[in-house]
Design a protein around this motif. Structure first.
Motif, PDB file in Angstrom:
ATOM      1  N   THR A  96      24.851  37.389  31.529  1.00 16.46           N
ATOM      2  CA  THR A  96      25.884  36.623  32.203  1.00 16.46           C
ATOM      3  C   THR A  96      27.246  36.951  31.637  1.00 16.46           C
ATOM      4  OG1 THR A  96      26.518  34.418  32.990  1.00 16.46           O
ATOM      5  CG2 THR A  96      25.772  34.588  30.707  1.00 16.46           C
ATOM      6  N   GLY A  97      28.226  36.759  32.471  1.00 13.59           N
ATOM      7  CA  GLY A  97      29.598  37.026  32.066  1.00 13.59           C
ATOM      8  C   GLY A  97      30.512  36.828  33.252  1.00 13.59           C
ATOM      9  N   SER A  98      31.718  37.335  33.105  1.00 16.22           N
ATOM     10  CA  SER A  98      32.717  37.175  34.169  1.00 16.22           C
ATOM     11  C   SER A  98      33.296  38.522  34.567  1.00 16.22           C
ATOM     12  CB  SER A  98      33.831  36.239  33.690  1.00 16.22           C
ATOM     13  OG  SER A  98      33.329  34.979  33.351  1.00 16.22           O
ATOM     14  N   PRO A  99      32.454  39.414  35.075  1.00 16.43           N
ATOM     15  CA  PRO A  99      32.984  40.725  35.456  1.00 16.43           C
ATOM     16  C   PRO A  99      33.848  40.646  36.698  1.00 16.43           C
ATOM     17  CG  PRO A  99      30.738  40.520  36.217  1.00 16.43           C
ATOM     18  CD  PRO A  99      31.027  39.291  35.413  1.00 16.43           C
ATOM     19  N   ILE A 100      34.853  41.501  36.760  1.00 14.37           N
ATOM     20  CA  ILE A 100      35.568  41.635  38.020  1.00 14.37           C
ATOM     21  C   ILE A 100      34.622  42.310  39.006  1.00 14.37           C
ATOM     22  CG2 ILE A 100      37.838  41.711  36.936  1.00 14.37           C
ATOM     23  CD1 ILE A 100      37.775  44.745  37.176  1.00 14.37           C
ATOM     24  N   THR A 101      34.896  42.169  40.284  1.00 16.51           N
ATOM     25  CA  THR A 101      33.960  42.639  41.298  1.00 16.51           C
ATOM     26  C   THR A 101      33.587  44.108  41.110  1.00 16.51           C
ATOM     27  OG1 THR A 101      34.786  41.034  42.883  1.00 16.51           O
ATOM     28  CG2 THR A 101      33.571  42.909  43.768  1.00 16.51           C
ATOM     29  N   SER A 102      34.555  44.928  40.799  1.00 13.09           N
ATOM     30  CA  SER A 102      34.302  46.367  40.672  1.00 13.09           C
ATOM     31  C   SER A 102      33.445  46.693  39.456  1.00 13.09           C
ATOM     32  CB  SER A 102      35.619  47.129  40.592  1.00 13.09           C
ATOM     33  OG  SER A 102      36.373  46.708  39.475  1.00 13.09           O
TER      34      SER A 102
END
Length: 123
Positions: A96-102
């Motif tokens: 889990t994390g908060s990646p940007i869409t790309s």
């Protein structure tokens, strides 16, 4: 913390569901993903789901066979795997994390990882 479970031995063509229980605070902006890694190979992206809204992403190799889902009440993310092939044999990891869409498919974009659960598909 992430706790993965549900791996096992299955015959080719069979199905298996692995689970990832999330303990602690679940941030609605987080993305949850499954990766897999076979011995001697790189960790590769399988599927991801946005905790809020449920937007899903899949690797081309599993589209139409695997499905990622979440149960908000149980703080659990699932990966339903159908039509399994011997080449699906691997350790499966939730993250889990908060990646940007790309960056959704990049393991480096995820901050927290669970231990692997082994899926073995026999031919």
């Amino acid at each position: 913390q992430l706790q993965a479970s549900g791996g096992g031995l299955v015959q080719a063509g069979g199905s298996l569901r692995v689970s990832c229980v999330v303990s602690g605070r679940t941030v609605s902006s987080y993305t949850f993903a499954w990766f897999r890694q076979a011995p001697g190979k790189e960790r590769t992206f399988i599927a991801a789901i946005r905790w809020s809204g449920g937007l899903r992403y899949y690797a081309d190799s599993v589209k139409g066979r695997f499905a990622i889902s979440r149960d908000n009440a149980k703080n659990t993310v699932y990966l339903q795997m159908n039509s399994l092939k011997p080449e699906d044999t691997s350790d499966y990891y939730c993250s889990t994390g908060s990646p940007i869409t790309s960056a959704t498919m990049r393991p480096q974009a995820y901050r927290y990882w669970g231990q692997g659960t082994l899926v073995t598909v026999s031919s």
